[in-house]
Design a protein around this motif. Structure first.
Motif, mmCIF file in Angstrom:
data_model
loop_
_atom_site.group_PDB
_atom_site.id
_atom_site.type_symbol
_atom_site.label_atom_id
_atom_site.label_comp_id
_atom_site.label_asym_id
_atom_site.label_seq_id
_atom_site.Cartn_x
_atom_site.Cartn_y
_atom_site.Cartn_z
ATOM 1 N N HIS A 1 -11.279 70.476 43.590
ATOM 2 C CA HIS A 1 -10.955 71.618 44.432
ATOM 3 C C HIS A 1 -9.888 72.508 43.789
ATOM 4 O O HIS A 1 -8.711 72.163 43.749
ATOM 5 C CB HIS A 1 -10.465 71.131 45.800
ATOM 6 C CG HIS A 1 -11.498 70.341 46.537
ATOM 7 N ND1 HIS A 1 -11.186 69.462 47.549
ATOM 8 C CD2 HIS A 1 -12.856 70.300 46.409
ATOM 9 C CE1 HIS A 1 -12.296 68.915 48.013
ATOM 10 N NE2 HIS A 1 -13.315 69.402 47.332
ATOM 11 N N CYS B 1 -10.520 74.968 50.019
ATOM 12 C CA CYS B 1 -11.046 73.607 49.852
ATOM 13 C C CYS B 1 -9.924 72.569 49.911
ATOM 14 O O CYS B 1 -10.097 71.480 50.467
ATOM 15 C CB CYS B 1 -11.803 73.495 48.534
ATOM 16 S SG CYS B 1 -13.229 74.594 48.411
ATOM 17 N N ILE C 1 -16.958 71.588 43.394
ATOM 18 C CA ILE C 1 -16.574 71.271 44.766
ATOM 19 C C ILE C 1 -17.339 70.060 45.281
ATOM 20 O O ILE C 1 -16.778 69.187 45.956
ATOM 21 C CB ILE C 1 -16.798 72.485 45.680
ATOM 22 C CG1 ILE C 1 -15.848 73.618 45.290
ATOM 23 C CG2 ILE C 1 -16.580 72.110 47.150
ATOM 24 C CD1 ILE C 1 -16.087 74.917 46.013
#
Length: 279
Positions: free
Chosen positions: A260, A265, A255
């Motif tokens: 992602h 996210c 991340i």
């Protein structure tokens, strides 16, 4: 007004919306990386730790998921155990007794923060709506809290706004964040898609992922924007903090690099204006 406040106001008033959101995110990211390296070098230790000591809040703000449903509270013995575990992990970052709660609703707040100051070499930041604050209480906590941020919300009277603002003039560690729609001048996050934000930008490199977030029910969640607690990596009543923290180290690394895989996210944006709740 401090130089920092003057600079922030200048940025918010004179820089175009999209550029100011990008600038805000870039500065947050740089600050997080520099601070983490300064504190820990290349060691994988939480930069910040948020412990939601109680699930209670007396407000129901448009940008918060607070529903005031089931009440949870982290007992004082469990809380002290968590602080001891943070010490063993080498934690020296910023501690906050908040997530989606009002910390001054907790009658044990003074005892908790006193223990944190005794055990950990860290700073303490507290966010509060200010509904339970007065001069005497702020003075009592002045040797414990390094950064007290009072958020103003509607409904609130002009007299109450004036009183809370006056605390900033007396105590140097107090600041005011005006969250009222007509007054708000800073960046909001869409909470991983829970809010629809106008003029938003995609968050690629997250500055929050290297911190530890503990909900009042004991769940350790992905980040501060996981308002519904969907991304859980362990519970403090079942596992140690260090084992939970290490269990998603690879995901945090991905991340932080902008990779992602999770929906929260992929849907994470920053912006200035709330259009509507998405839940």
């Amino acid at each position: 007004m401090t130089n920092k406040e003057i600079l922030a106001r200048t940025i918010m008033e004179y820089i175009p919306t999209k550029q100011k959101v990008y600038l805000h995110h870039a500065l947050e990211l740089i600050n997080a990386k520099v601070k983490r390296f300064y504190l820990y070098g290349f060691n994988d230790i939480p930069l910040n730790c948020n412990i939601e000591i109680t699930s209670e809040c007396n407000r129901n703000c448009i940008y918060c998921k607070r529903k005031n449903n089931k009440k949870y509270i982290i007992g004082i013995d469990t809380f002290k155990s968590l602080i001891n575990q943070l010490k063993d992990m080498g934690f020296k970052g910023r501690f906050a007794p908040v997530q989606f709660n009002e910390p001054f609703l907790d009658k044990l707040l003074y005892e908790r923060l006193s223990y944190v100051k005794t055990v950990l070499k860290c700073s303490i930041i507290v966010y509060t709506n200010g509904d339970f604050l007065n001069h005497k209480k702020v003075k009592r906590f002045s040797h414990l809290i390094d950064d007290l941020r009072i958020t103003l919300h509607n409904p609130i009277s002009k007299d109450r706004v004036a009183y809370l603002s006056s605390l900033k003039e007396v105590f140097s560690f107090v600041s005011i964040l005006d969250m009222r729609e007509s007054k708000r001048r800073f960046i909001l996050n869409n909470l991983g898609g829970s809010l629809e934000i106008e003029k938003g930008i995609k968050i690629n490199h997250c500055c929050h992922i290297n911190s530890l977030y503990i909900r009042a029910n004991g769940d350790v969640v992905l980040c501060c924007n996981d308002v519904f607690g969907k991304y859980i990596f362990g519970n403090i009543y079942e596992k140690s903090l260090i084992s939970i923290w290490n269990s998603f180290s690879k995901l945090r690394m991905e991340i932080s690099k902008g990779q992602h895989r999770l929906k929260i996210c992929k849907n994470c944006y920053n912006g200035l204006e709330i259009k509507k709740k998405r839940y």
